[in-house]
Design a protein around this motif. Structure first.
Motif, mmCIF file in Angstrom:
data_model
loop_
_atom_site.group_PDB
_atom_site.id
_atom_site.type_symbol
_atom_site.label_atom_id
_atom_site.label_comp_id
_atom_site.label_asym_id
_atom_site.label_seq_id
_atom_site.Cartn_x
_atom_site.Cartn_y
_atom_site.Cartn_z
ATOM 1 N N LEU B 128 51.954 27.230 11.841
ATOM 2 C CA LEU B 128 51.756 28.631 11.447
ATOM 3 C C LEU B 128 50.903 29.405 12.452
ATOM 4 N N VAL B 131 52.919 30.507 15.408
ATOM 5 C CA VAL B 131 53.922 31.506 15.019
ATOM 6 C C VAL B 131 53.253 32.871 14.842
ATOM 7 N N LEU B 132 52.098 32.873 14.156
ATOM 8 C CA LEU B 132 51.393 34.139 13.947
ATOM 9 C C LEU B 132 50.922 34.729 15.274
ATOM 10 N N MET B 135 53.798 36.390 16.891
ATOM 11 C CA MET B 135 54.063 37.687 16.247
ATOM 12 C C MET B 135 53.042 38.728 16.694
ATOM 13 N N PHE B 136 51.775 38.308 16.803
ATOM 14 C CA PHE B 136 50.729 39.237 17.242
ATOM 15 C C PHE B 136 51.044 39.758 18.644
ATOM 16 N N LEU B 138 53.990 39.896 20.164
ATOM 17 C CA LEU B 138 55.180 40.760 20.165
ATOM 18 C C LEU B 138 54.871 42.154 19.612
ATOM 19 N N ALA B 139 53.830 42.223 18.772
ATOM 20 C CA ALA B 139 53.522 43.497 18.107
ATOM 21 C C ALA B 139 52.450 44.297 18.838
ATOM 22 N N LEU B 180 52.412 33.688 1.922
ATOM 23 C CA LEU B 180 52.332 32.498 2.773
ATOM 24 C C LEU B 180 51.476 31.419 2.122
#
Lengths: 152, 219
Positions: B128, B131-132, B135-136, B138-139, B180
């Protein structure tokens, strides 16, 4: 691309795609462990829980939204709602289940399955193997009956 | 005495590359996030440090208003850079950060963190965090826009952004994290690990604002 969207979609994917898929696997493991001496109930409950991820979250949301969002007692009240629901809804149902199990044990069915007659356990495991898809569908049907969620 | 043109332009250059530097700070914050766990972070650690620097870079023009408030003259940083080669530096730095660092390098970094998530799972660790972090990363452009949207244009802008960030975390991210936590609780139950703490955490994620009020009431 928003970080928030990423987390929401990750949660949706895990809860609504991966866990329901794993549910079938957990039921299969439960049947395999039922044949041997290992503990199998945990896997069966895990199979049910996998189908109920969204429902559990919705229940927690209901428990935690009975007061204003900035009420200092909100966490305590949420916990109390959870305890109330567990004690007054889930436990009576579990009690009924235990009575059924007790009656079955008294009539010797449990004895034949678990201790005395291993032949019965093997036949039941075989039936479970043949009916695995049906068991998962039945579990899904049970879960769908509770789609209305927890109400207060 | 008037400020020499070159000094005024250097000031403008430094202030106008701040948005690009804020993006770089967020990239470094993303990498620090994984080092500190991915699904959690240390208060006072590298992640919070780089986020704070990102906020400072977004709100530095407003922080300079404090000097005006104290009665000290602050040269105007608005307007175009008059010296052509300094304007070229500003343009080059911004283009480099936006097209190379953010549009390409950060995407590749995020992809590596997805690989890392698979390797984490292979080693028996939780994927996790990686993955987070992906995402951080990409954002980052939208996170930078989010930080800018929180600023109020006053001399308190830096704190206002922190305030807005806390509200965003408590009101938008935490409820999603509750989901989650429920998924994690089910996984933990299936694998015979403690699950109750995750259910308690899910409830806490849904009631963060109320917990804050509770702590305030206790004082």
């Amino acid at each position: 691309m928003l970080f928030e969207n990423g987390i929401v979609n990750l949660t949706n994917w895990l809860g609504n795609v991966i866990l329901p898929t794993l549910s079938g696997l957990f039921f299969a493991i439960a049947i395999i462990r039922f044949v041997g001496p290992g503990q199998h109930q945990n896997w069966m409950y895990a199979g049910f829980l996998c189908l109920m991820a969204s429902g559990i979250l919705r229940a927690l949301e209901v428990f935690s939204s009975q007061q204003a969002w900035d009420d200092p007692d909100l966490y305590w009240r949420s916990l109390m709602n959870l305890v109330n629901w567990t004690c007054n809804v889930a436990m009576p149902l579990y009690g009924v289940l235990q009575i059924v199990v007790g009656v079955m044990a008294f009539s010797g069915i449990g004895h034949r399955i678990y201790h005395g007659g291993s032949w019965m356990r093997h036949f039941m495991a075989a039936a479970g193997c043949f009916m695995l898809s049906g068991i998962v569908r039945l579990a899904e049907w049970f879960v769908q009956q509770g789609a209305g969620g927890v109400s207060y | 005495m008037a400020t020499p043109q070159i000094l005024a332009d250097i000031t403008r250059l430094l202030l106008q590359v701040l948005p690009a530097m804020a993006l770089v700070s967020l990239v470094l914050a993303g990498i620090s996030l994984r080092l500190e766990g991915g699904s959690t972070f240390l208060i006072g650690g590298s992640f919070t440090k780089w986020i704070l620097w990102g906020i400072i870079m977004v709100t530095l023009p407003q922080l300079l208003l404090w000097f005006s408030f104290f009665g000290l003259p602050v040269p105007s940083a608005t307007g175009a850079i008059g010296t052509s080669w300094l304007a070229g530096i500003q343009n080059d730095v911004s283009t480099f950060v936006n097209t190379f660092v953010i549009a390409r390098l950060t995407i590749v970094l995020a992809a590596f963190f997805v690989v890392r998530a698979v390797l984490d799972a292979t080693q028996g660790n939780q994927p996790l965090g990686s993955v987070l972090t992906a995402m951080f990363l990409l954002a980052i452009p939208t996170t930078a826009n989010l930080l800018s949207s929180f600023q109020t244009g006053t001399r308190f802008a830096a704190v206002d952004v922190l305030d807005g960030l806390w509200n965003y975390l408590a009101g938008r991210i935490m409820p999603a994290a509750a989901g989650l936590a429920v998924v994690g609780a089910i996984f933990s139950f299936a694998t015979h690990r403690p699950a109750m703490r995750l259910i308690a955490a899910a409830l806490a994620f849904l009631t963060v604002s109320a917990l804050w009020r509770l702590v305030q009431q206790m004082m």
